[in-house]
Motif scaffolding. Sequence first.
Motif, PDB file in Angstrom:
ATOM      1  N   ALA A 192       0.822  -1.197   0.000  1.00 36.61           N
ATOM      2  CA  ALA A 192       0.000   0.000   0.000  1.00 36.61           C
ATOM      3  C   ALA A 192       0.857   1.248   0.000  1.00 36.61           C
ATOM      4  O   ALA A 192       1.699   1.422   0.873  1.00 36.61           O
ATOM      5  CB  ALA A 192      -0.910   0.015   1.225  1.00 36.61           C
ATOM      6  N   PRO A 193       0.687   2.109  -0.996  1.00 37.45           N
ATOM      7  CA  PRO A 193       1.405   3.379  -0.914  1.00 37.45           C
ATOM      8  C   PRO A 193       0.910   4.124   0.319  1.00 37.45           C
ATOM      9  O   PRO A 193      -0.287   4.165   0.569  1.00 37.45           O
ATOM     10  CB  PRO A 193       0.989   4.122  -2.185  1.00 37.45           C
ATOM     11  CG  PRO A 193       0.308   3.120  -3.047  1.00 37.45           C
ATOM     12  CD  PRO A 193      -0.210   2.047  -2.139  1.00 37.45           C
ATOM     13  N   ALA A 194       1.830   4.633   1.091  1.00 37.46           N
ATOM     14  CA  ALA A 194       1.423   5.402   2.258  1.00 37.46           C
ATOM     15  C   ALA A 194       0.727   6.675   1.765  1.00 37.46           C
ATOM     16  O   ALA A 194       0.926   7.095   0.638  1.00 37.46           O
ATOM     17  CB  ALA A 194       2.640   5.724   3.104  1.00 37.46           C
ATOM     18  N   ALA A 218       4.031   7.687  -3.190  1.00 37.39           N
ATOM     19  CA  ALA A 218       3.903   6.405  -3.869  1.00 37.39           C
ATOM     20  C   ALA A 218       4.748   5.315  -3.218  1.00 37.39           C
ATOM     21  O   ALA A 218       4.830   4.211  -3.717  1.00 37.39           O
ATOM     22  CB  ALA A 218       4.316   6.565  -5.322  1.00 37.39           C
ATOM     23  N   VAL A 219       5.410   5.636  -2.131  1.00 35.30           N
ATOM     24  CA  VAL A 219       6.298   4.662  -1.505  1.00 35.30           C
ATOM     25  C   VAL A 219       5.549   3.852  -0.453  1.00 35.30           C
ATOM     26  O   VAL A 219       4.826   4.399   0.374  1.00 35.30           O
ATOM     27  CB  VAL A 219       7.499   5.391  -0.858  1.00 35.30           C
ATOM     28  CG1 VAL A 219       8.449   4.398  -0.228  1.00 35.30           C
ATOM     29  CG2 VAL A 219       8.216   6.247  -1.883  1.00 35.30           C
ATOM     30  N   CYS A 256      10.656   2.173   2.837  1.00 36.25           N
ATOM     31  CA  CYS A 256      11.499   2.897   3.793  1.00 36.25           C
ATOM     32  C   CYS A 256      11.836   2.059   5.031  1.00 36.25           C
ATOM     33  O   CYS A 256      12.707   2.436   5.819  1.00 36.25           O
ATOM     34  CB  CYS A 256      10.827   4.190   4.232  1.00 36.25           C
ATOM     35  SG  CYS A 256      10.599   5.379   2.896  1.00 36.25           S
ATOM     36  N   HIS A 257      11.118   0.964   5.221  1.00 38.81           N
ATOM     37  CA  HIS A 257      11.364   0.078   6.380  1.00 38.81           C
ATOM     38  C   HIS A 257      11.442  -1.340   5.817  1.00 38.81           C
ATOM     39  O   HIS A 257      10.467  -2.075   5.830  1.00 38.81           O
ATOM     40  CB  HIS A 257      10.226   0.170   7.393  1.00 38.81           C
ATOM     41  CG  HIS A 257       9.937   1.569   7.895  1.00 38.81           C
ATOM     42  ND1 HIS A 257      10.731   2.207   8.817  1.00 38.81           N
ATOM     43  CD2 HIS A 257       8.930   2.437   7.600  1.00 38.81           C
ATOM     44  CE1 HIS A 257      10.220   3.410   9.079  1.00 38.81           C
ATOM     45  NE2 HIS A 257       9.129   3.584   8.349  1.00 38.81           N
ATOM     46  N   GLY A 270      12.233   6.804  -0.296  1.00 43.08           N
ATOM     47  CA  GLY A 270      11.682   8.157  -0.327  1.00 43.08           C
ATOM     48  C   GLY A 270      12.158   8.919   0.898  1.00 43.08           C
ATOM     49  O   GLY A 270      12.690   8.333   1.832  1.00 43.08           O
ATOM     50  N   ALA A 271      11.996  10.231   0.866  1.00 39.72           N
ATOM     51  CA  ALA A 271      12.381  11.035   2.020  1.00 39.72           C
ATOM     52  C   ALA A 271      11.130  11.462   2.761  1.00 39.72           C
ATOM     53  O   ALA A 271      10.112  11.789   2.156  1.00 39.72           O
ATOM     54  CB  ALA A 271      13.169  12.257   1.577  1.00 39.72           C
TER      55      ALA A 271
END
Length: 355
Positions: A246-248, A252-253, A258-259, A271-272
Amino acid sequence: MKKLLAVIACLPVLLQNCAKTNDTPEPVSSVSTVSSVSSVSTASSVLSTTTYNYLVTFPAHIQTALAATDNMPANNPITNDGAILGRVLFYDKNLSFNRTVSCGSCHKQANAFDDEVALSKGFDNALTTRNSMSLLNIRFYKSGKMFWDERAATVEKQALQPIQNHLEMGLTLAELESRVKAQSYYPALFQKAFGSTSIDSVKIAKALAQFERSIVTYQSKYDRVKQGLETFTTLEARGEQVFLTAPANAGAVSCAGCHTPPMFLTSTPAGAFAFPREAGINGQPRFKSGSLRNISTRKFLFHNGTIADVSTMLNAGVPAHGVPRPDVAALLAFFNTLTDDSITSDPKFSNPFKQ
Ligand code: HEC
Ligand code: HEC
């Protein structure tokens, strides 16, 4: 036991000395600690003399992640004697100005080596400026950069900073060395770990780093599922899918971008995640995230400790950190499978000092 040690000795840095055993680690399901009660020549009235095995054979999914992300340097591989010394240093309150605080005061084993408060108290009861970080799986942060803003280049460099921090432990490096030299139990421990009784801050940092890098979670339900030993419930399986795909909300990440599984950690996020008006990595308004293992049990999250827990986070409207309401229960069920109870209770990571 001998065989186990032989397999484990084949860590990436020693690859050239290893036979193919390194490529096919034996699956380890539940036994983490091979302990033997052989006596270390320490002052046994002060310290527990039980020795433990820190050289663990990880199950395949963890071993694969380690091969890709290990930040252990060739000049400081984990040895049992190094980690045993590191454990003593980690819990030694003599390493703070008024002998009241150790690393373990703010990185508590029972709290996944995190603190249970938003900001921690240093030796003089002053509060730290940021939230304490969990020390789980720091070995898997490939860049090796430590702290929320990544200001320490390596685990070894990080280790001496809290000792010199005027709020946290408040010593100079010279004071640190004389404090350690003054304790009767250290010469024998340094002799075993480094082949010499001489004590300096470089060796202190190395031993602390060896102990910290040995704090690895691989015995949760998630790990048993990945080894085919157990299965997720329907809700947990849906939670994993939400996490992976699921994109947060804000981009779109996916969470996993990121984890990154299996340690739910990466030093190269997809992503940042910006935090307005706060100077983090390279002075920019962003911070690193540590491993999300045992996240369900942890309190006060994010670099400023403002998010009470993971369930609050999912409902708090934090950018990139929400999911549609029907997915919340699934994600929380999935996070519960990441809890490794052995890491919070295994005596090899506990305080060795007798009260
Ligand atoms: C008074 C509380 C306190 C003490 C004592 C303390 N720490 Fe920390 N630790 C923190 C806080 C707060 C942070 C986050 C600070 C920051 O990023 O600015 C942190 C961050 C870290 C990190 C970074 C983890 C990561 O993923 O980037 C490591 C490693 C660490 N500490 C190890 C240690 C060691 C080793 C000691 C003992 C020599 C120690 N700490 C003593 C509070 C403490
Ligand atoms: C664009 C990258 C990114 C995405 C996408 C992302 N995160 Fe994060 N996450 C971070 C960063 C960076 C932090 C630490 C930020 C800080 O403290 O300022 C963090 C912090 C967290 C924390 C708190 C960790 C701690 O130790 O305090 C949790 C829990 C978390 N994220 C879960 C999730 C979940 C669940 C999702 C998906 C819904 C998600 N994250 C999506 C980058 C991301």
